[in-house]
Scaffold this active site. Structure first.
Site, PDB file in Angstrom:
ATOM      1  N   THR A  28      12.575 -25.652  22.855  1.00 58.32           N
ATOM      2  CA  THR A  28      11.943 -24.438  23.373  1.00 58.32           C
ATOM      3  C   THR A  28      12.856 -23.891  24.454  1.00 58.32           C
ATOM      4  O   THR A  28      13.103 -24.555  25.462  1.00 58.32           O
ATOM      5  CB  THR A  28      10.552 -24.723  23.943  1.00 58.32           C
ATOM      6  OG1 THR A  28       9.762 -25.360  22.948  1.00 58.32           O
ATOM      7  CG2 THR A  28       9.877 -23.438  24.398  1.00 58.32           C
ATOM      8  N   LYS A  41       7.166 -19.561  19.769  1.00 58.65           N
ATOM      9  CA  LYS A  41       6.860 -20.811  20.474  1.00 58.65           C
ATOM     10  C   LYS A  41       6.351 -20.534  21.886  1.00 58.65           C
ATOM     11  O   LYS A  41       5.436 -21.209  22.375  1.00 58.65           O
ATOM     12  CB  LYS A  41       8.096 -21.706  20.531  1.00 58.65           C
ATOM     13  CG  LYS A  41       7.898 -22.995  21.327  1.00 58.65           C
ATOM     14  CD  LYS A  41       6.761 -23.872  20.784  1.00 58.65           C
ATOM     15  CE  LYS A  41       6.466 -25.067  21.681  1.00 58.65           C
ATOM     16  NZ  LYS A  41       7.567 -26.044  21.705  1.00 58.65           N
ATOM     17  N   LYS A  81       8.927 -25.886  32.547  1.00 61.48           N
ATOM     18  CA  LYS A  81      10.076 -25.085  32.118  1.00 61.48           C
ATOM     19  C   LYS A  81       9.644 -24.009  31.130  1.00 61.48           C
ATOM     20  O   LYS A  81      10.006 -22.836  31.265  1.00 61.48           O
ATOM     21  CB  LYS A  81      11.131 -26.003  31.506  1.00 61.48           C
ATOM     22  CG  LYS A  81      12.326 -25.283  30.881  1.00 61.48           C
ATOM     23  CD  LYS A  81      12.190 -25.132  29.351  1.00 61.48           C
ATOM     24  CE  LYS A  81      12.139 -26.455  28.642  1.00 61.48           C
ATOM     25  NZ  LYS A  81      12.091 -26.293  27.156  1.00 61.48           N
TER      26      LYS A  81
END
Length: 341
Positions: free
Chosen positions: A137, A211, A279
């Site tokens: 990701t 995503k 993140k």
């Protein structure tokens, strides 16, 4: 020109030919005077490189080995490659060395800086016609940059981040959000489908956007789940019975299935690290700022997960979010429930 010829071949073949398995030497078979079929992907002809053998990558790569593919692996912490080496993988000394002898290079690492580092090294030795598949990701703008650099080298790039956690990785039941040339994604399906179900989302970077939207959805779902559990505990309910009950109703979710029991057992083993989720949510918020989009649920979830990092809990699994809500209310799910006054 090589890139354009290869891309023409990818687009000119019939849909039927995509189901056939990339030959290591990228040889082709002439079918007509003007059209050639693409090389096939199969265990006997396709060499695979795999970068990143952590919680997710280890299980995902294992499916390729089980299917008979020749796989080279690399990880910064060499000990994490041992389970795959024991299954037949070959240990590579660097991403560049791995890519030099691979037709398809997969990467699933931690942060965008890691993605930039390993993909740059891989592209330095990747042969024309080969494919780079990043399953991390990551930042959509970085993905677009990688795709452009791959194209310059006559290679192909696909962004294919996944969802489903460690359980989905072990069982080969991940959701795979694929972005890039549709024909390339189609040709990769023989290997991608060993790891889960492939969803084509659009051109370069669109897999990453899908995503990120997935992470936005999960973030608020996780907050709702742990708040519901804390509320149930404060109300004097048996939280295990409560979780079992709602799992079959409208509040049921993959998050409850994956994490409800773990939370009750105080099992913080990571299927996905808090550090990595922070993140992801940070990338989501940056994209929101660029889009002029306000998502308060996302912002709240990111702050709660940041509080876990502040308590030194970044290497716990994302189910540890309940710790933040417990601290906020001076309550612990594991203690004896008491009915409110």
């Amino acid at each position: 020109m090589l890139h354009h010829r290869l891309l023409f071949r990818l687009r000119s073949v019939t849909t039927h030919s995509f189901t056939a398995p990339l030959h290591r030497t990228m040889s082709t078979t002439t079918t007509t005077a003007t059209t050639t079929s693409p090389p096939l992907i199969s265990p006997s002809t396709t060499r695979i490189g795999w970068i990143g053998t952590g919680v997710m990558g280890r299980s995902m790569c294992a499916h390729l080995l089980a299917a008979g593919y020749t796989v080279s692996v690399f990880n910064r912490t060499l000990s994490k490659t041992s389970p795959l080496v024991s299954l037949g993988a070959t240990l590579s000394s660097s991403p560049a060395a791995l890519a030099s002898d691979s037709d398809i290079v997969f990467s699933i690492v931690g942060f965008p800086s890691d993605v930039a580092s390993v993909t740059s090294a891989a592209l330095s030795t990747l042969k024309p016609g080969s494919v780079l598949v990043d399953m991390t990701t990551s930042d959509p703008s970085l993905t677009a940059s990688i795709a452009a650099k791959a194209s310059e080298k006559g290679c192909f790039s696909v962004d294919a981040p996944v969802s489903g956690g460690d359980k989905g990785a072990r069982e080969g039941k991940l959701a795979i959000f694929a972005g890039g040339e549709e024909a390339v994604v189609e040709r990769l399906k023989p290997v991608l489908e060993l790891m889960g179900r492939v969803f084509y989302m659009g051109g370069p970077g669109k897999g990453q956007y899908a995503k990120l939207a997935n992470q936005v959805t999960i973030a608020s779902t996780m907050v709702g789940m742990v708040e519901g559990m804390v509320f149930a505990r404060k109300a004097g309910l048996d939280v295990a019975a409560f979780i079992e009950a709602i799992a079959t109703g409208g509040a049921g979710s993959k998050s409850i299935d994956l994490y409800g029991g773990r939370i009750l057992r105080r099992d913080w083993e990571p299927g996905f690290y808090v550090d990595h989720f922070v993140k992801d949510l940070g990338i989501c918020l940056k994209e929101c700022q660029e889009m002029g989009l306000g998502l308060p649920g996302l912002a709240l979830a990111q702050q709660l997960y940041l509080s876990l990092k502040a308590h030194g809990e970044g290497r716990l699994g994302t189910q540890a979010l309940v710790l933040a809500i417990e601290r906020l209310n001076n309550i612990e799910l594991g203690s004896t429930p008491t009915k409110p006054e």
